[in-house]
Design an enzyme around this catalytic site. Structure first.
Site, PDB file in Angstrom:
ATOM      1  N   ASP A  33     -46.396 -20.563   1.290  1.00  0.00           N
ATOM      2  CA  ASP A  33     -46.983 -21.856   1.636  1.00  0.00           C
ATOM      3  C   ASP A  33     -47.712 -22.426   0.429  1.00  0.00           C
ATOM      4  O   ASP A  33     -47.995 -21.709  -0.541  1.00  0.00           O
ATOM      5  CB  ASP A  33     -48.004 -21.675   2.769  1.00  0.00           C
ATOM      6  CG  ASP A  33     -47.343 -21.372   4.096  1.00  0.00           C
ATOM      7  OD1 ASP A  33     -46.144 -21.653   4.230  1.00  0.00           O
ATOM      8  OD2 ASP A  33     -48.040 -20.853   4.982  1.00  0.00           O
ATOM      9  N   LYS A  54     -46.059 -27.507   2.365  1.00  0.00           N
ATOM     10  CA  LYS A  54     -46.126 -28.966   2.434  1.00  0.00           C
ATOM     11  C   LYS A  54     -46.921 -29.463   1.244  1.00  0.00           C
ATOM     12  O   LYS A  54     -48.043 -29.011   1.023  1.00  0.00           O
ATOM     13  CB  LYS A  54     -46.890 -29.398   3.679  1.00  0.00           C
ATOM     14  CG  LYS A  54     -46.187 -29.128   4.963  1.00  0.00           C
ATOM     15  CD  LYS A  54     -47.037 -29.693   6.093  1.00  0.00           C
ATOM     16  CE  LYS A  54     -46.849 -28.871   7.340  1.00  0.00           C
ATOM     17  NZ  LYS A  54     -47.807 -29.188   8.395  1.00  0.00           N
ATOM     18  N   MET A 168     -58.513 -27.560   9.652  1.00  0.00           N
ATOM     19  CA  MET A 168     -57.592 -28.706   9.693  1.00  0.00           C
ATOM     20  C   MET A 168     -58.283 -29.946  10.276  1.00  0.00           C
ATOM     21  O   MET A 168     -57.626 -30.757  10.939  1.00  0.00           O
ATOM     22  CB  MET A 168     -56.345 -28.370  10.526  1.00  0.00           C
ATOM     23  CG  MET A 168     -55.542 -27.221   9.940  1.00  0.00           C
ATOM     24  SD  MET A 168     -54.088 -26.831  10.926  1.00  0.00           S
ATOM     25  CE  MET A 168     -54.814 -25.969  12.285  1.00  0.00           C
TER      26      MET A 168
HETATM   27  C1  LIG Z   1     -52.740 -24.418   8.588  1.00  0.00           C
HETATM   28  S1  LIG Z   1     -54.391 -23.845   8.532  1.00  0.00           S
HETATM   29  C2  LIG Z   1     -54.102 -22.185   8.024  1.00  0.00           C
HETATM   30  C3  LIG Z   1     -55.330 -21.323   8.118  1.00  0.00           C
HETATM   31  C4  LIG Z   1     -55.118 -19.955   7.500  1.00  0.00           C
HETATM   32  N1  LIG Z   1     -54.110 -19.203   8.194  1.00  0.00           N
HETATM   33  C5  LIG Z   1     -56.409 -19.157   7.454  1.00  0.00           C
HETATM   34  O1  LIG Z   1     -56.531 -18.126   8.127  1.00  0.00           O
HETATM   35  O2  LIG Z   1     -57.307 -19.547   6.685  1.00  0.00           O
HETATM   36  C6  LIG Z   1     -54.970 -24.632   7.045  1.00  0.00           C
HETATM   37  C7  LIG Z   1     -56.446 -24.930   7.136  1.00  0.00           C
HETATM   38  O3  LIG Z   1     -57.203 -23.789   6.736  1.00  0.00           O
HETATM   39  C8  LIG Z   1     -58.382 -24.204   6.107  1.00  0.00           C
HETATM   40  N2  LIG Z   1     -58.389 -23.708   4.735  1.00  0.00           N
HETATM   41  C9  LIG Z   1     -57.406 -23.015   4.120  1.00  0.00           C
HETATM   42  N3  LIG Z   1     -57.776 -22.676   2.863  1.00  0.00           N
HETATM   43  C10 LIG Z   1     -59.014 -23.175   2.686  1.00  0.00           C
HETATM   44  C11 LIG Z   1     -59.940 -23.156   1.611  1.00  0.00           C
HETATM   45  N4  LIG Z   1     -59.659 -22.548   0.448  1.00  0.00           N
HETATM   46  N5  LIG Z   1     -61.128 -23.773   1.784  1.00  0.00           N
HETATM   47  C12 LIG Z   1     -61.441 -24.357   2.941  1.00  0.00           C
HETATM   48  N6  LIG Z   1     -60.619 -24.400   3.988  1.00  0.00           N
HETATM   49  C13 LIG Z   1     -59.409 -23.820   3.866  1.00  0.00           C
HETATM   50  C14 LIG Z   1     -58.385 -25.729   6.145  1.00  0.00           C
HETATM   51  O4  LIG Z   1     -59.056 -26.128   7.312  1.00  0.00           O
HETATM   52  C15 LIG Z   1     -56.911 -26.026   6.214  1.00  0.00           C
HETATM   53  O5  LIG Z   1     -56.669 -27.313   6.737  1.00  0.00           O
END
Ligand SMILES: C[S@@+](CC[C@H](N)C(=O)[O-])C[C@H]1O[C@@H](n2cnc3c(N)ncnc32)[C@H](O)[C@@H]1O
Length: 239
Positions: A33, A54, A168
């Site tokens: 991803d 994406k 998200m």
């Molecule tokens: C599709 S979800 C996947 C979450 C992922 N599986 C997890 O456990 O962190 C993606 C969301 O995770 C959060 N996210 C992922 N990486 C991040 C980061 N480095 N800092 C802050 N939020 C993050 C955001 O809210 C983002 O929109």
């Protein structure tokens, strides 16, 4: 002949598990991803890298196509890593990928990752629970239109108390904050929005429930709502 659904952690390459790093270094194919890109230097130099992430402005690869790629790779190669941001089973469609592999008879396993649910607050110095302040935390997707979720659901959340962690939710934060206020959460409730946690671009926006909607919070962001969001352990002397 195994597909490993590996959690890449929140962004900092040092925050993948030892097992995840070992599998990544030995994989024939890595299907990843967008938010897992910083981990790619840990892959073997000869590995085939397939980007199914994406990018802003580009059409996403349909989930059915990702499932097909994983099944095909799992049938052809000894070691396939499906590298997903954070933890593979937290808002990551990892369950759908596992189900597709199981249905096709392709062996798979899950290597947990450090989710942004916990890593983002920690990186901002925000403890999600504190004795006497917050005895629970609830994790929400902010992807859905908050207006379409019944007010009674928001009221139940406010009645529960504790910390709220929204993933998200960057583009819907104004609506989420409005719904929580309508459900009875005090307007002055602290909010910390953590952008790009654990990466060089990390930025923490601190505000309150009635003001956070006016602050542009770029994605990816993890938003922490509740009294704990006023805390910054990084600025506590001696911590
Ligand atoms: C599709 S979800 C996947 C979450 C992922 N599986 C997890 O456990 O962190 C993606 C969301 O995770 C959060 N996210 C992922 N990486 C991040 C980061 N480095 N800092 C802050 N939020 C993050 C955001 O809210 C983002 O929109």
């Amino acid at each position: 002949m195994t597909v490993h659904l590996v959690g890449a952690g929140p962004g900092d390459p040092e925050l993948i598990s030892v097992r995840g790093a070992r599998l990544l270094a030995s994989a024939d194919v890595v299907v990843h991803d967008r938010l897992a890109r910083p981990l790619l230097p840990l892959a073997a130099p000869g590995a085939e890298i397939v980007d199914v992430g994406k990018s802003p402005g580009s059409a996403p690869v349909p989930q059915s196509e990702i499932n097909r790629i994983l099944v095909e790779a799992g049938r052809r190669y000894a070691c396939v890593v499906r590298l997903k941001g954070g933890d593979p089973l937290v808002f990551g469609r990892g369950a759908e990928e596992a189900a597709a592999l199981a249905a096709a008879g392709v062996p798979f396993d899950v290597v947990p990752g450090i989710s942004s649910v916990l890593a983002a607050p920690a990186a901002a110095g925000v403890p999600v629970t504190v004795r006497g302040t917050s005895r629970s935390f609830t994790v929400l997707t902010g992807h859905e239109d908050p207006e379409l979720i019944p007010l009674a659901w928001w009221e139940a959340l406010v009645t529960l108390g504790g910390t709220i962690v929204v993933l998200m939710g960057a583009s819907n934060i104004a609506g989420i904050a409005d719904r929580l206020c309508s459900a009875g959460m005090p307007a002055a409730t602290p909010v910390a929005a953590v952008h790009a946690a654990t990466t060089p671009a990390q930025h923490v926006h601190r505000s309150t429930l009635d003001r956070i909607g006016a602050i542009p919070v770029p994605s990816p962001a993890t938003i922490v709502i509740g009294d704990v969001a006023a805390i910054d352990l990084r600025s506590v002397p001696g911590v």
